[in-house]
Every structure is written in structure tokens, then in C-alpha cells.
Scaffold this active site. Sequence first.
Site, PDB file in Angstrom:
ATOM      1  CB  SER A 126       6.762 -12.268  -1.362  1.00 38.49           C
ATOM      2  OG  SER A 126       5.767 -11.615  -0.639  1.00 38.49           O
ATOM      3  CG  HIS A 134       8.054  -7.244  -0.588  1.00 40.86           C
ATOM      4  ND1 HIS A 134       6.873  -7.397   0.092  1.00 40.86           N
ATOM      5  CD2 HIS A 134       8.035  -8.156  -1.580  1.00 40.86           C
ATOM      6  CE1 HIS A 134       6.166  -8.353  -0.471  1.00 40.86           C
ATOM      7  NE2 HIS A 134       6.857  -8.843  -1.489  1.00 40.86           N
TER       8      HIS A 134
END
Length: 135
Positions: free
Chosen positions: A44, A67
Site C-alpha cells: 500500500s 494499488h
Amino acid sequence: DEIRVILNSVGGDVFDGLLVFDTIRSIVNRGVPVIIEVRGLAASMAPIILQAGSKRVASKYTRFLLHEIMTMTIGRTSEQEEQVIELRKLNSMLRDILVERTGKPAEAIDKAWKKTERWLSAEEALEFGLIDEVV
């Protein structure tokens, strides 16, 4: 002489991550080498923080997760539309960090993380430009 950071993180809040990123970059910009070594997981926001280092390395068995920003919103449609505009700006900012450090075009970053999660091994992260070396 140099600072070594060991990073193992599931990610977290974008603004907290940007604080860490900017702090490390300011140290690097003052001429102090900062080696960031990932061990285990950089997910992340952690791959973004990793990009702040003057040298980026990872252990052989590290996993990486890229992401887009994830969020939940509550509110009226017009309020949510405003949130989407801000999220797009933040995504662009994070993408620009990856573009600058990986050397990949923006389209490659978009393809890697839009509407999906992109998992990479240490070797794949090296090929992608997220790290400089596997140790």
C-alpha cells in the site's frame, strides 16, 4: 554518515505516509544517504515511502503490493464527488513519485495498479524499478 531504515509495513494512511516520505527526502536532499531496506512486506503506502531513500533494497523473500488509494466515503452525492476529485489528485501525486523513482511512464503505473492490486516479488520489484538491489 548514513541512515539505514528497515521497512516492513502493511501501509496505512496516505498523509502519514507522505509525512514519512517527505521527512526522509529532506534528509537525502541535505546530502545524508538513507538506505531503506524492505524485509517481509511493503504494501500500500509502504512502496511509496520506500521511494524516498537514496538507495532502495529488499530481502529476497520480500513481497510488494501496489494499488490505488482505497477509501470509504459517507455523504451526499455532491460531497462524494468532491472526494473523488481529491482522491484523483492524491493518486496522481503518488503515481508521480513512482514515475520519478522507477523511470516507468505514468501509463505503466496506472496499468499496474488501477482497478486491481499488483503483487510483486523482490525480483519483480527490481525489474519494475521499485528497488535498486535484492540482498
